[in-house]
Design an enzyme around this catalytic site. Structure first.
Site, PDB file in Angstrom:
ATOM      1  CB  ALA A  68      -0.794  -0.172   1.392  1.00  0.00           C
ATOM      2  CD  GLU A 114      -2.210  -7.576   3.104  1.00  0.00           C
ATOM      3  OE1 GLU A 114      -2.110  -6.497   2.726  1.00  0.00           O
ATOM      4  OE2 GLU A 114      -2.798  -7.713   4.373  1.00  0.00           O
ATOM      5  CD  GLU A 134       1.767  -5.704   5.707  1.00  0.00           C
ATOM      6  OE1 GLU A 134       2.400  -6.480   6.088  1.00  0.00           O
ATOM      7  OE2 GLU A 134       0.965  -5.560   4.723  1.00  0.00           O
TER       8      GLU A 134
HETATM    9  C1  HXC Z   1       5.073   4.339  -1.212  1.00  0.00           C
HETATM   10  C2  HXC Z   1       7.105   3.294  -2.159  1.00  0.00           C
HETATM   11  C3  HXC Z   1       6.724   2.189  -1.468  1.00  0.00           C
HETATM   12  C4  HXC Z   1       5.480   1.887  -0.763  1.00  0.00           C
HETATM   13  C5  HXC Z   1       8.566   1.824  -2.438  1.00  0.00           C
HETATM   14  N1  HXC Z   1       8.203   3.271  -2.666  1.00  0.00           N
HETATM   15  N2  HXC Z   1       7.579   1.223  -1.705  1.00  0.00           N
HETATM   16  N3  HXC Z   1       6.326   4.405  -1.991  1.00  0.00           N
HETATM   17  N4  HXC Z   1       4.781   3.173  -0.537  1.00  0.00           N
HETATM   18  N5  HXC Z   1       5.135   0.950  -0.142  1.00  0.00           N
HETATM   19  C6  HXC Z   1       9.032   4.108  -3.073  1.00  0.00           C
HETATM   20  C7  HXC Z   1      10.102   4.548  -2.495  1.00  0.00           C
HETATM   21  O1  HXC Z   1       9.579   5.543  -1.525  1.00  0.00           O
HETATM   22  C8  HXC Z   1      10.893   5.572  -3.438  1.00  0.00           C
HETATM   23  O2  HXC Z   1      10.691   6.499  -3.786  1.00  0.00           O
HETATM   24  C9  HXC Z   1      10.933   4.250  -4.577  1.00  0.00           C
HETATM   25  O3  HXC Z   1       9.556   3.707  -4.433  1.00  0.00           O
HETATM   26  C10 HXC Z   1      11.708   3.481  -5.142  1.00  0.00           C
HETATM   27  O4  HXC Z   1      12.095   2.575  -3.597  1.00  0.00           O
HETATM   28  P1  HXC Z   1      13.315   2.370  -2.887  1.00  0.00           P
HETATM   29  O5  HXC Z   1      13.099   2.012  -1.368  1.00  0.00           O
HETATM   30  O6  HXC Z   1      14.233   3.363  -3.303  1.00  0.00           O
HETATM   31  O7  HXC Z   1      13.868   1.156  -3.679  1.00  0.00           O
HETATM   32  P2  HXC Z   1      14.733  -0.117  -3.084  1.00  0.00           P
HETATM   33  O8  HXC Z   1      15.955   0.340  -2.400  1.00  0.00           O
HETATM   34  O9  HXC Z   1      14.986  -0.770  -4.254  1.00  0.00           O
HETATM   35  O10 HXC Z   1      13.869  -0.958  -1.925  1.00  0.00           O
HETATM   36  C11 HXC Z   1      13.042  -1.790  -2.521  1.00  0.00           C
HETATM   37  C12 HXC Z   1      11.906  -2.197  -1.249  1.00  0.00           C
HETATM   38  C13 HXC Z   1      11.587  -0.904  -0.513  1.00  0.00           C
HETATM   39  C14 HXC Z   1      12.656  -3.211  -0.472  1.00  0.00           C
HETATM   40  C15 HXC Z   1      10.626  -2.733  -1.949  1.00  0.00           C
HETATM   41  O11 HXC Z   1      11.061   0.203  -1.280  1.00  0.00           O
HETATM   42  C16 HXC Z   1      10.628  -1.030   0.638  1.00  0.00           C
HETATM   43  O12 HXC Z   1      11.150  -1.693   1.679  1.00  0.00           O
HETATM   44  N6  HXC Z   1       9.338  -0.502   0.314  1.00  0.00           N
HETATM   45  C17 HXC Z   1       8.365  -0.571   1.392  1.00  0.00           C
HETATM   46  C18 HXC Z   1       7.926  -2.208   1.506  1.00  0.00           C
HETATM   47  C19 HXC Z   1       6.680  -2.036   2.548  1.00  0.00           C
HETATM   48  O13 HXC Z   1       6.810  -1.788   3.951  1.00  0.00           O
HETATM   49  N7  HXC Z   1       5.708  -2.415   2.126  1.00  0.00           N
HETATM   50  C20 HXC Z   1       4.421  -2.705   2.960  1.00  0.00           C
HETATM   51  C21 HXC Z   1       3.596  -1.116   2.986  1.00  0.00           C
HETATM   52  S1  HXC Z   1       2.548  -1.310   4.410  1.00  0.00           S
HETATM   53  P3  HXC Z   1      11.548   7.837  -3.950  1.00  0.00           P
HETATM   54  O14 HXC Z   1      10.364   8.836  -4.218  1.00  0.00           O
HETATM   55  O15 HXC Z   1      12.118   7.876  -2.734  1.00  0.00           O
HETATM   56  O16 HXC Z   1      12.530   7.618  -5.213  1.00  0.00           O
HETATM   57  C22 HXC Z   1       1.140  -2.079   3.622  1.00  0.00           C
HETATM   58  C23 HXC Z   1      -0.027  -2.077   4.599  1.00  0.00           C
HETATM   59  C24 HXC Z   1      -0.916  -3.049   3.855  1.00  0.00           C
HETATM   60  O17 HXC Z   1       1.287  -2.472   2.640  1.00  0.00           O
HETATM   61  C25 HXC Z   1      -2.300  -2.866   4.536  1.00  0.00           C
HETATM   62  C26 HXC Z   1      -3.314  -3.667   3.542  1.00  0.00           C
HETATM   63  C27 HXC Z   1      -3.216  -3.166   2.102  1.00  0.00           C
END
Ligand code: HXC
Length: 260
Positions: A68, A114, A134
């Site tokens: 998300a 999901e 999360e």
């Molecule tokens: C918003 C996101 C994002 C996310 C990545 N980006 N994931 N933006 N929401 N979930 C953005 C980053 O901010 C960044 O933007 C760009 O995408 C590239 O990501 P990087 O982190 O620079 O890439 P990398 O170093 O290759 O790392 C990849 C990654 C990492 C390991 C996937 O991005 C990451 O950990 N993302 C979050 C994963 C996460 O926690 N997902 C769960 C979310 S909570 P900029 O602008 O900086 O270039 C969730 C709740 C679910 O899903 C509830 C029900 C739906």
């Protein structure tokens, strides 16, 4: 069509496969409101399109979806979530009536994992990484991660993933039954389309009954599920497609299904 966050297409030799490509590459396909609403709309359109028999959902080679959209939801209050029924509209994906196949390359994390699990079948590229991270950002899975993952891979593995945020590899995901097959990343989407074409060649009527019946196994007790399954099985004997399918087998020829 006028989509901003997804690409919607019809593919396959017979143009009978609905294809949806998540298309926010700079944000690793983070699932914001706009994307999820477009996805729901595209699925509704495919459900209504008689030429489409099955649907493939994919992302990019780097990410199916990284969750998300954290930037969009970061400021949400508890009250916003309750009054806005946050994530309720995601349910559309699981409610799609035609078979859905997730083709997962790269990251499928949080809401991305999901979303894949809301699909009926998951195929993964060999570099795929799936997880429910999360917990690392102070929340818990909100769109089925604690429920569908547990049913898919069992309590111990699901608990470990949800409590640590650790990702699993494509091999681990396949071994535990979360995904059905793994392919080289560049072959994945083609293989998912082939699978969708194979399903699209079946009777749409029988496919609809079969999908609904498998899903009951997820949503009820075993005895209720078995009873439901048997009644739907009985119901197929009221269709021409069952008569034709079995006759074609006996006559050693291909069936000609008509959805009657
Ligand atoms: C918003 C996101 C994002 C996310 C990545 N980006 N994931 N933006 N929401 N979930 C953005 C980053 O901010 C960044 O933007 C760009 O995408 C590239 O990501 P990087 O982190 O620079 O890439 P990398 O170093 O290759 O790392 C990849 C990654 C990492 C390991 C996937 O991005 C990451 O950990 N993302 C979050 C994963 C996460 O926690 N997902 C769960 C979310 S909570 P900029 O602008 O900086 O270039 C969730 C709740 C679910 O899903 C509830 C029900 C739906």
């Amino acid at each position: 069509s006028n989509y901003q966050f997804i690409i919607k297409d019809v593919v396959g030799e017979k143009k009978n496969v609905g294809m949806i490509t998540l298309n926010r590459p700079k944000a690793l396909n983070a699932l914001n409101k706009g994307l999820m609403s477009e996805l729901g709309q595209a699925l509704t359109e495919f459900d209504a399109d008689n030429t489409v028999g099955a649907i493939v959902i994919t992302g990019s080679e780097k990410a199916f979806a990284a969750g998300a959209d954290i930037k969009e939801m970061q400021g949400n209050t508890y009250s916003d979530c309750i009054l806005g029924n946050f994530l309720a509209d995601w349910t559309k994906v699981a409610q799609t009536r035609k078979p859905t196949i997730a083709a997962v390359n790269g990251y499928a994390l949080g809401g991305g994992c999901e979303l894949a699990m809301m699909c009926d079948i998951i195929y993964a590229g060999d570099k795929a990484r799936m997880g429910q991270p999360e917990i690392n950002i102070g929340t818990i899975p909100g769109a089925g991660g604690t429920q569908r993952l547990t049913r898919a891979i069992g309590k111990s593995k699901a608990m470990e993933m949800c409590l640590t945020g650790n990702m699993i590899t494509a091999e681990e995901a396949e071994k535990s039954g979360l995904v059905s097959k793994i392919f080289p990343a560049d072959k994945l989407v083609g293989e998912a389309i082939k699978l969708a074409e194979k399903i699209s060649a079946q009777s749409p009527l029988t496919v609809a009954l079969c999908k609904e019946s498998v899903n009951v196994a997820y949503e009820s007790t075993l005895s209720e599920g078995l009873r439901f399954e048997r009644r739907y099985f009985h119901a197929t004997f009221g269709t021409k497609d069952q008569k034709e399918g079995m006759l074609a087998f006996i006559e050693k020829r291909a069936p000609n299904f008509t959805s009657e």
